[in-house]
Design a protein around this motif. Structure first.
Motif, PDB file in Angstrom:
ATOM      1  N   ASN A  33       0.834  -1.202   0.000  1.00  0.00           N
ATOM      2  CA  ASN A  33       0.000   0.000   0.000  1.00  0.00           C
ATOM      3  C   ASN A  33       0.871   1.255   0.000  1.00  0.00           C
ATOM      4  O   ASN A  33       0.429   2.331   0.373  1.00  0.00           O
ATOM      5  N   LYS A  34       2.119   1.115  -0.458  1.00  0.00           N
ATOM      6  CA  LYS A  34       3.083   2.220  -0.422  1.00  0.00           C
ATOM      7  C   LYS A  34       3.335   2.880  -1.780  1.00  0.00           C
ATOM      8  O   LYS A  34       3.671   4.045  -1.836  1.00  0.00           O
ATOM      9  N   VAL A  83       0.626   6.373   1.644  1.00  0.00           N
ATOM     10  CA  VAL A  83      -0.191   5.290   2.183  1.00  0.00           C
ATOM     11  C   VAL A  83      -1.474   5.224   1.363  1.00  0.00           C
ATOM     12  O   VAL A  83      -2.363   6.067   1.503  1.00  0.00           O
ATOM     13  N   GLN A  85      -4.976   3.921   0.513  1.00  0.00           N
ATOM     14  CA  GLN A  85      -6.064   3.280   1.249  1.00  0.00           C
ATOM     15  C   GLN A  85      -7.153   2.750   0.336  1.00  0.00           C
ATOM     16  O   GLN A  85      -7.822   1.773   0.663  1.00  0.00           O
TER      17      GLN A  85
END
Length: 91
Positions: A33-34, A83, A85
């Motif tokens: 998720n980076k 990040v 989401q």
């Protein structure tokens, strides 16, 4: 139009060419998720630290997250870091 698209898909399969090239589709690659890499885009619609909207050939890609930054920005690809989401593909 749908018939032509079907013919192109068949041709791509026969010639073993990736469909994203033949059909002008985006290629989206995520690393956890980076990082999120978008290839074959049409430009940036909106960019904030919590939202990145990218124009595609058909529709747009919405990336929601925290501390989002544009990394490697080129004519053919965009690297979104932070990040991640949520990723939405809107037609």
């Amino acid at each position: 139009m749908l018939r032509r698209r079907g013919n192109l898909q068949s041709l791509a399969g026969f010639l073993e060419i990736p469909q994203d090239i033949v059909l002008d589709m985006p290629r989206i690659t995520m690393l956890g998720n980076k990082q999120l890499l978008v290839e074959n885009h049409r430009g940036i619609i909106e960019y904030t630290p919590s939202l990145v909207r990218i124009k595609l050939n058909q529709g747009e890609l919405c990336i929601l997250g925290e501390d989002l930054m544009l990394g490697n920005l080129q004519a053919e690809q965009i690297l979104v870091e932070g990040v991640v989401q949520e990723v939405k593909y809107d037609l």
